[in-house]
Design an enzyme around this catalytic site. Structure first.
Site, PDB file in Angstrom:
ATOM      1  CG  ASP A   1       0.008   3.149   6.976  1.00  0.00           C
ATOM      2  OD1 ASP A   1      -0.976   2.564   6.464  1.00  0.00           O
ATOM      3  OD2 ASP A   1       1.021   2.550   7.365  1.00  0.00           O
TER       4      ASP A   1
ATOM      5  CE  LYS B   1      -2.345  -1.415   3.640  1.00  0.00           C
ATOM      6  NZ  LYS B   1      -1.880  -2.836   3.721  1.00  0.00           N
ATOM      7  CB  THR B   2       3.689   2.353   2.139  1.00  0.00           C
ATOM      8  OG1 THR B   2       2.915   2.215   3.337  1.00  0.00           O
ATOM      9  CG2 THR B   2       4.572   3.586   2.253  1.00  0.00           C
TER      10      THR B   2
ATOM     11  CB  THR C   1      -4.995  -3.533   7.729  1.00  0.00           C
ATOM     12  OG1 THR C   1      -5.126  -2.979   9.048  1.00  0.00           O
ATOM     13  CG2 THR C   1      -3.570  -3.308   7.249  1.00  0.00           C
TER      14      THR C   1
END
Length: 339
Positions: free
Chosen positions: A111, A66-67, A160
């Site tokens: 995040d 994702k990052t 998540t």
């Protein structure tokens, strides 16, 4: 533009220099083909119009990129990349300070966005839609609201736990993305690419075995590659062969399905202590000595995806595949699921 901004720091569970092997452009990003095709269109269209990319919401289990994907968007757009996490944004002024200093069309990555505090989330609504911040000046009856403009930017939120993101926030993202677990062939390509960048010698059979045991997760694949390099360097000739991988996995207590010792303890606890289940997650976490968040975020998704575990309204239950994998006799324990 500061190139360091495009190389995010290592995430939890990574070695410190893992960021050096992260792909920087979509062409280098392995797997997720449909996602890449669509995202490429959106990026090219935004770049052609010289506009910021629409806000992007990325969800998926830990370690799937994702990052990395957020940094790739910044690189493809030629924009600055700023990184933070929701727990780090303690007060509205923290968010205001970041947004008021970013350059135009920057990619702003948050995040764990599901952990945003309500006051910060509400401030973010206006910033995402109108590129302005509501700021209160004064106190009591003399207080007034001032709108502060911020440069047009792209917010990339990653989580998540997409179910914990509020509906008003989620609907403000124009591009929702779900990253799924990787297949063996995709992970094989990731292992080979990482080995090439790190100048590690590895055979095709060894790379395939590592890919099979990496839980469908690039972060795990890269971590195992480094550990196999250590075994090969200290106890071998420096080359990672299939024998080295088999021996290394055995010493790390990882089986051919990618299950680690705690994975097997979870399944064994359900089968041996609770008759195959169902059992509540809190009880299960206490039984194996692990936190609930770790169970739900890291261990359970892979066990469920591989068919070893299932969630029922009454709790977690082991499947027939789990009995077979652990060499347990499958009695009448899981017949309770039928009633």
């Amino acid at each position: 533009m500061d190139e360091r901004l495009l190389e995010p720091a290592a995430a939890d569970g990574e070695d410190a220099d893992d960021s050096g092997i992260r792909p920087r452009y979509l062409d280098d990003f392995q797997g997720q083909q449909e996602l890449k095709k669509n995202l490429s269109v959106f990026i090219r269209a935004a770049a052609a119009r010289r506009e910021p990319l629409d806000h992007v919401f990325i969800s998926g289990p830990p370690g799937l990129g994702k990052t990395t994907l957020a940094a790739i968007m910044a690189n493809e757009l030629g924009a600055e990349f700023k990184v933070t996490s929701a727990p780090a944004l303690d007060k509205p002024k923290d968010l205001a300070g970041l947004l008021s200093t970013i350059p135009e069309r920057a990619v702003f990555f948050i995040d764990e966005i599901h952990r945003l505090k309500p006051a910060i989330e509400e401030m973010l609504y206006i910033a995402m839609e109108d590129y302005e911040l509501d700021w209160i000046i004064g106190q009591g009856p003399a207080a007034r609201t001032v709108r502060i403009p911020v440069p047009p930017f792209t917010l990339v939120g990653a989580t998540t736990k997409p179910g914990r993101v509020s509906s008003p926030l989620f609907t403000r993202f124009g591009i929702p993305i779900r990253i799924d677990y990787y297949g063996p062939e995709e992970l094989n390509a990731i292992v080979c690419r990482s080995a090439h960048i790190l100048d590690i010698s590895i055979t095709e059979s060894a790379a395939a075995l590592l890919a099979r045991c990496s839980r469908g997760t690039p972060r795990v694949a890269n971590r195992l590659l480094r550990r196999m390099r250590d075994f090969a360097q200290v106890e071998g000739d420096g080359n990672i062969s299939k024998d080295v991988v088999e021996g290394g996995l055995k010493r790390l207590k990882i089986d051919l399905e990618g299950l680690e010792e705690l994975d097997r303890r979870i399944l064994a606890a359900i089968i041996e202590r609770y008759g195959g289940g169902p059992v509540g997650v809190e009880t299960l976490a206490i039984s194996v000595g692990e936190g609930i968040d770790a169970l739900e975020d890291f261990y359970e998704p892979y066990l469920i995806q591989r068919g070893f575990l299932q969630r029922t309204p009454r709790g977690r239950a082991a499947t027939s595949l789990a009995y077979t994998h652990l060499g347990k006799k499958h009695g009448d324990a899981d017949q309770s699921l039928l009633f």
